[in-house]
Design a protein around this motif. Structure first.
Motif, PDB file in Angstrom:
ATOM      1  N   LYS A  93       0.822  -1.206   0.000  1.00  0.00           N
ATOM      2  CA  LYS A  93       0.000   0.000   0.000  1.00  0.00           C
ATOM      3  C   LYS A  93       0.852   1.251   0.000  1.00  0.00           C
ATOM      4  CE  LYS A  93      -3.590   2.304   2.734  1.00  0.00           C
ATOM      5  NZ  LYS A  93      -4.454   2.199   3.959  1.00  0.00           N
ATOM      6  N   GLN A  94       1.869   1.289   0.842  1.00  0.00           N
ATOM      7  CA  GLN A  94       2.735   2.454   0.935  1.00  0.00           C
ATOM      8  C   GLN A  94       4.010   2.088   1.676  1.00  0.00           C
ATOM      9  OE1 GLN A  94       0.544   5.380   3.204  1.00  0.00           O
ATOM     10  NE2 GLN A  94       0.800   4.301   5.118  1.00  0.00           N
ATOM     11  N   TYR A  95       4.983   2.984   1.552  1.00  0.00           N
ATOM     12  CA  TYR A  95       6.201   2.853   2.359  1.00  0.00           C
ATOM     13  C   TYR A  95       6.662   4.249   2.749  1.00  0.00           C
ATOM     14  CZ  TYR A  95       9.254   4.379  -1.484  1.00  0.00           C
ATOM     15  OH  TYR A  95       9.867   5.113  -2.466  1.00  0.00           O
ATOM     16  N   HIS A  96       7.422   4.324   3.812  1.00  0.00           N
ATOM     17  CA  HIS A  96       7.970   5.605   4.259  1.00  0.00           C
ATOM     18  C   HIS A  96       9.399   5.385   4.727  1.00  0.00           C
ATOM     19  CE1 HIS A  96       8.380   9.555   6.040  1.00  0.00           C
ATOM     20  NE2 HIS A  96       8.732   8.989   7.187  1.00  0.00           N
ATOM     21  N   TYR A  97      10.316   6.202   4.218  1.00  0.00           N
ATOM     22  CA  TYR A  97      11.717   6.106   4.638  1.00  0.00           C
ATOM     23  C   TYR A  97      12.088   7.347   5.445  1.00  0.00           C
ATOM     24  CZ  TYR A  97      16.777   5.687   4.543  1.00  0.00           C
ATOM     25  OH  TYR A  97      18.092   5.601   4.907  1.00  0.00           O
ATOM     26  N   SER A  98      12.527   7.139   6.662  1.00  0.00           N
ATOM     27  CA  SER A  98      12.834   8.240   7.575  1.00  0.00           C
ATOM     28  C   SER A  98      14.305   8.627   7.575  1.00  0.00           C
ATOM     29  CB  SER A  98      12.445   7.842   9.006  1.00  0.00           C
ATOM     30  OG  SER A  98      13.296   6.792   9.475  1.00  0.00           O
TER      31      SER A  98
END
Length: 210
Positions: A93-98
């Motif tokens: 669905k989604q990804y987030h890289y911090s």
């Protein structure tokens, strides 16, 4: 693991561990990585830079305690200071890289024993740990250029997106591309060697969880 201990002749002596130390526990993962298919490409070792691509196979292990729906739909990977991060995967669905973690979130929950794959592409430049290049260590009088990975105990996160904890282990394959004059070695058995122009690719396979 046994606790650290020390001896002292004085009663009331300071404890061996720091007062600021906190307890460390293995992560309770319902979804866990079981396989890494890793591709690394080194153009010039002198740049201390390489391109990485890994396809992770995740599985609902059917063992860990499920505390909420997120345990069945997402996982957080360690990945420190990567550049040009791209993530793809069926049902993702989604990804987030911090800058320190990659959070993966799927459309639907995993069923027990279900497996799903995610591919992550990235670049690493001059990592602070995990990969060491020619003459990084002044005690090594190297005359040839080299690069070596050293992941103990939690240093894989500086070059490989993974759940970087000693109890989380996977089977793996390596595909290492470098100038053809270099010798490449990796965990497992050598599957193939291919020379293409000025570059050489060696492929390795390790079925035992690493």
């Amino acid at each position: 693991m046994p606790h650290n201990s020390c001896c002292s002749r004085k009663s009331g002596a300071a404890e061996f561990y720091s007062n600021s130390a906190v307890n460390q526990y293995a992560p309770n993962k319902v979804i866990e990585p079981i396989r890494h298919d890793i591709s690394l490409q080194f153009q010039q070792l002198s740049t201390k830079c390489f391109m990485g691509k890994t396809t992770l196979t995740f599985k609902h292990n059917g063992k860990a305690l499920v505390s909420n729906a997120r345990d069945l739909q997402e996982i957080r990977l360690n990945a420190v200071d990567f550049e040009d991060v791209k993530v793809s995967g069926e049902g993702l669905k989604q990804y987030h890289y911090s800058g320190h973690h990659i959070l993966l979130v799927w459309d639907t929950c995993f069923n027990k024993e279900e497996e799903r794959k995610v591919t992550i592409e990235y670049t690493v430049e001059n990592p602070v740990a995990g990969v060491y290049f020619d003459k990084d260590d002044d005690m090594i009088n190297a005359t040839a250029q080299w690069a070596v990975t050293y992941c103990e105990t939690e240093k894989a996160r500086y070059w490989l997106p993974t759940v970087d904890f000693p109890t989380v282990r996977t089977s793996l394959t390596y595909s290492i591309t470098a100038p053809k004059e270099y010798i490449s070695l990796a965990n497992g058995s050598l599957e193939s060697t291919e020379v293409h122009g000025e570059m050489k690719t060696t492929k390795w396979k390790l079925d035992y969880p690493w």
